[in-house]
Design a protein around this motif. Structure first.
Motif, PDB file in Angstrom:
ATOM      1  N   MET A 100      17.811   8.398  20.921  1.00  0.00           N
ATOM      2  CA  MET A 100      16.788   8.860  19.984  1.00  0.00           C
ATOM      3  C   MET A 100      16.129   7.690  19.249  1.00  0.00           C
ATOM      4  O   MET A 100      14.930   7.706  18.984  1.00  0.00           O
ATOM      5  CB  MET A 100      17.403   9.831  18.968  1.00  0.00           C
ATOM      6  CG  MET A 100      17.892  11.145  19.559  1.00  0.00           C
ATOM      7  SD  MET A 100      16.586  12.101  20.372  1.00  0.00           S
ATOM      8  CE  MET A 100      17.020  11.873  22.091  1.00  0.00           C
ATOM      9  N   SER A 101      16.932   6.673  18.929  1.00  0.00           N
ATOM     10  CA  SER A 101      16.384   5.517  18.209  1.00  0.00           C
ATOM     11  C   SER A 101      15.475   4.696  19.110  1.00  0.00           C
ATOM     12  O   SER A 101      14.374   4.297  18.711  1.00  0.00           O
ATOM     13  CB  SER A 101      17.524   4.638  17.683  1.00  0.00           C
ATOM     14  OG  SER A 101      18.331   5.351  16.783  1.00  0.00           O
ATOM     15  N   HIS A 110      17.736  14.847  12.664  1.00  0.00           N
ATOM     16  CA  HIS A 110      17.158  16.155  12.345  1.00  0.00           C
ATOM     17  C   HIS A 110      15.790  16.300  13.006  1.00  0.00           C
ATOM     18  O   HIS A 110      15.473  17.333  13.616  1.00  0.00           O
ATOM     19  CB  HIS A 110      17.039  16.306  10.827  1.00  0.00           C
ATOM     20  CG  HIS A 110      16.305  17.542  10.397  1.00  0.00           C
ATOM     21  ND1 HIS A 110      16.816  18.812  10.579  1.00  0.00           N
ATOM     22  CD2 HIS A 110      15.083  17.698   9.804  1.00  0.00           C
ATOM     23  CE1 HIS A 110      15.945  19.700  10.115  1.00  0.00           C
ATOM     24  NE2 HIS A 110      14.895  19.055   9.638  1.00  0.00           N
ATOM     25  N   TYR A 111      14.983  15.247  12.919  1.00  0.00           N
ATOM     26  CA  TYR A 111      13.652  15.287  13.520  1.00  0.00           C
ATOM     27  C   TYR A 111      13.725  15.131  15.032  1.00  0.00           C
ATOM     28  O   TYR A 111      12.912  15.701  15.768  1.00  0.00           O
ATOM     29  CB  TYR A 111      12.771  14.204  12.900  1.00  0.00           C
ATOM     30  CG  TYR A 111      12.514  14.429  11.433  1.00  0.00           C
ATOM     31  CD1 TYR A 111      11.696  15.467  11.001  1.00  0.00           C
ATOM     32  CD2 TYR A 111      13.113  13.622  10.475  1.00  0.00           C
ATOM     33  CE1 TYR A 111      11.473  15.695   9.644  1.00  0.00           C
ATOM     34  CE2 TYR A 111      12.897  13.839   9.116  1.00  0.00           C
ATOM     35  CZ  TYR A 111      12.076  14.880   8.710  1.00  0.00           C
ATOM     36  OH  TYR A 111      11.870  15.102   7.369  1.00  0.00           O
ATOM     37  N   ALA A 112      14.703  14.362  15.494  1.00  0.00           N
ATOM     38  CA  ALA A 112      14.876  14.205  16.938  1.00  0.00           C
ATOM     39  C   ALA A 112      15.231  15.544  17.582  1.00  0.00           C
ATOM     40  O   ALA A 112      14.765  15.871  18.680  1.00  0.00           O
ATOM     41  CB  ALA A 112      15.966  13.178  17.221  1.00  0.00           C
ATOM     42  N   ARG A 117      13.289  20.157  20.935  1.00  0.00           N
ATOM     43  CA  ARG A 117      13.043  21.595  21.064  1.00  0.00           C
ATOM     44  C   ARG A 117      11.585  21.887  21.362  1.00  0.00           C
ATOM     45  O   ARG A 117      11.224  23.027  21.661  1.00  0.00           O
ATOM     46  CB  ARG A 117      13.453  22.318  19.783  1.00  0.00           C
ATOM     47  CG  ARG A 117      14.961  22.445  19.596  1.00  0.00           C
ATOM     48  CD  ARG A 117      15.275  23.324  18.408  1.00  0.00           C
ATOM     49  NE  ARG A 117      14.737  24.665  18.579  1.00  0.00           N
ATOM     50  CZ  ARG A 117      14.610  25.555  17.596  1.00  0.00           C
ATOM     51  NH1 ARG A 117      14.973  25.229  16.362  1.00  0.00           N
ATOM     52  NH2 ARG A 117      14.121  26.754  17.830  1.00  0.00           N
ATOM     53  N   GLY A 118      10.745  20.845  21.294  1.00  0.00           N
ATOM     54  CA  GLY A 118       9.341  21.022  21.636  1.00  0.00           C
ATOM     55  C   GLY A 118       8.445  21.284  20.450  1.00  0.00           C
ATOM     56  O   GLY A 118       7.424  21.967  20.571  1.00  0.00           O
ATOM     57  N   ARG A 119       8.791  20.732  19.306  1.00  0.00           N
ATOM     58  CA  ARG A 119       7.963  20.966  18.123  1.00  0.00           C
ATOM     59  C   ARG A 119       6.796  19.994  18.075  1.00  0.00           C
ATOM     60  O   ARG A 119       6.951  18.797  18.312  1.00  0.00           O
ATOM     61  CB  ARG A 119       8.792  20.815  16.850  1.00  0.00           C
ATOM     62  CG  ARG A 119       7.963  21.010  15.581  1.00  0.00           C
ATOM     63  CD  ARG A 119       8.815  21.061  14.349  1.00  0.00           C
ATOM     64  NE  ARG A 119       8.004  21.258  13.156  1.00  0.00           N
ATOM     65  CZ  ARG A 119       8.495  21.498  11.948  1.00  0.00           C
ATOM     66  NH1 ARG A 119       9.809  21.578  11.778  1.00  0.00           N
ATOM     67  NH2 ARG A 119       7.704  21.662  10.911  1.00  0.00           N
TER      68      ARG A 119
END
Length: 328
Positions: A100-101, A110-112, A117-119
């Motif tokens: 993720m980094s 949390h944002y990853a 999820r496709g946000r």
């Protein structure tokens, strides 16, 4: 021979327990099931965003989850071609943070998680198309993160900084994010390996100086290993002269590492007393070098405790600076 138990006994043992159940419609899609898992578990054992991300990977890319698990297992096997090394055994959680980094520039998982999820962060809407796109990117990222040769080249950066034992590693997260930086330098900027190694070594060295206790007492884990953490001004001795607060007695500048048998011999004597025997073990022409390496001021054993701490802190900073400069 066991006798049959009377029915009355079973009746007396009966208890009423309520076991909650959740029925999921057979037509529920994978996204809904993953979301239910997250919601249910968030009310029980505290799970982190890394657990939820691993769940998403299991749902949408089982092969990827297996790759992560296989890499982590191989890091525990001292064999040619595995991810094994003497410094660090990454867990699936560590791999998630690395990916993720590096691949998504997201330090907060949390944002990853929402991203995978496709946000769409512009309008807050989730879409299957965006989720597929992000997972395609994750596949490319993990190929680099889980490359054994790339991983071992990174470990060489840490070893080049002087960290040759896992007891010297004070922060696993520092390793995780240093690896992400290594991947950025290697793949995004195409840095030459020797230059990148020096850069990461210097970066990790400075990250670790935030934990100088580990640098000056690397085996402070409570076990009777070959070396053991020692109070230069023993705690009992300090108590005798009126210094009883552990915050004062456990100052980093009051620690060194010595052979544990010597630590037992020293016990609660003053530095002026026990150093007579210790100095007798050090050849006269080596004393200055020993004191310099351990950041000990000359004549420290005769100093007042506060003066000793003040002078040794300055010398410790100089030792760290010399170590950093050797990495240039």
């Amino acid at each position: 021979m066991w006798k049959a138990r009377p029915p009355e006994l079973y009746k007396s043992l009966r208890c009423n327990f309520s076991v909650p159940t959740l029925e999921i419609n057979g037509n529920a899609d994978e996204e809904s099931i993953a979301d239910i898992f997250v919601r249910v578990n968030s009310g029980g054992k505290a799970l982190g965003e890394d657990d939820f991300i691993l769940t998403l990977i299991s749902v949408y890319w089982q092969e990827g989850r297996q790759k992560i698990e296989d890499f982590c297992r191989s890091a525990k096997i001292p064999k040619q071609g595995t991810a094994y090394n003497f410094l660090f055994e990454p867990s699936p959680t560590h791999i998630v943070r690395m990916a993720m980094s590096y691949g998504f520039q997201r330090a907060r998982l949390h944002y990853a998680y929402m991203l995978l999820r496709g946000r769409d962060f512009d309008n807050g809407v989730y879409s299957d198309a965006l989720r597929v796109q992000q997972f395609d990117k994750l596949k490319t990222v993990l190929d680099k993160v889980l490359n054994v040769q790339v991983w071992k080249n990174f470990i060489k950066c840490i070893e080049a900084a002087g960290f040759v034992s896992k007891t010297l590693i004070s922060s696993e997260n520092a390793l995780v994010y240093s690896y992400a930086m290594y991947l950025i330098g290697k793949f995004d900027y195409g840095m030459e390996e020797s230059a990148l190694r020096k850069l990461i070594a210097k970066w990790f060295f400075m990250c670790s100086t935030l934990h100088t206790r580990e640098l000056f007492s690397p085996t402070a884990d409570g076990s009777k290993s070959a070396l053991e953490r020692h109070h230069l001004f023993p705690k009992t001795y300090l108590a005798r002269i009126g210094i009883t607060d552990d915050r004062d007695r456990n100052q980093t500048a009051n620690f060194a590492f010595i052979e544990w048998s010597d630590n037992i011999e020293i016990l609660d004597t003053s530095p002026a007393e026990y150093m007579k025997d210790q100095l007798a073990k050090i050849p006269a022409d080596e004393k200055d070098g020993v004191y310099a390496v351990h950041a000990l001021p000359d004549g420290w054993e005769q100093m007042k405790y506060a003066d000793f701490l003040s002078q040794r802190r300055g010398l410790m900073a100089k030792v760290i600076k010399r170590g950093y400069e050797r990495l240039k």
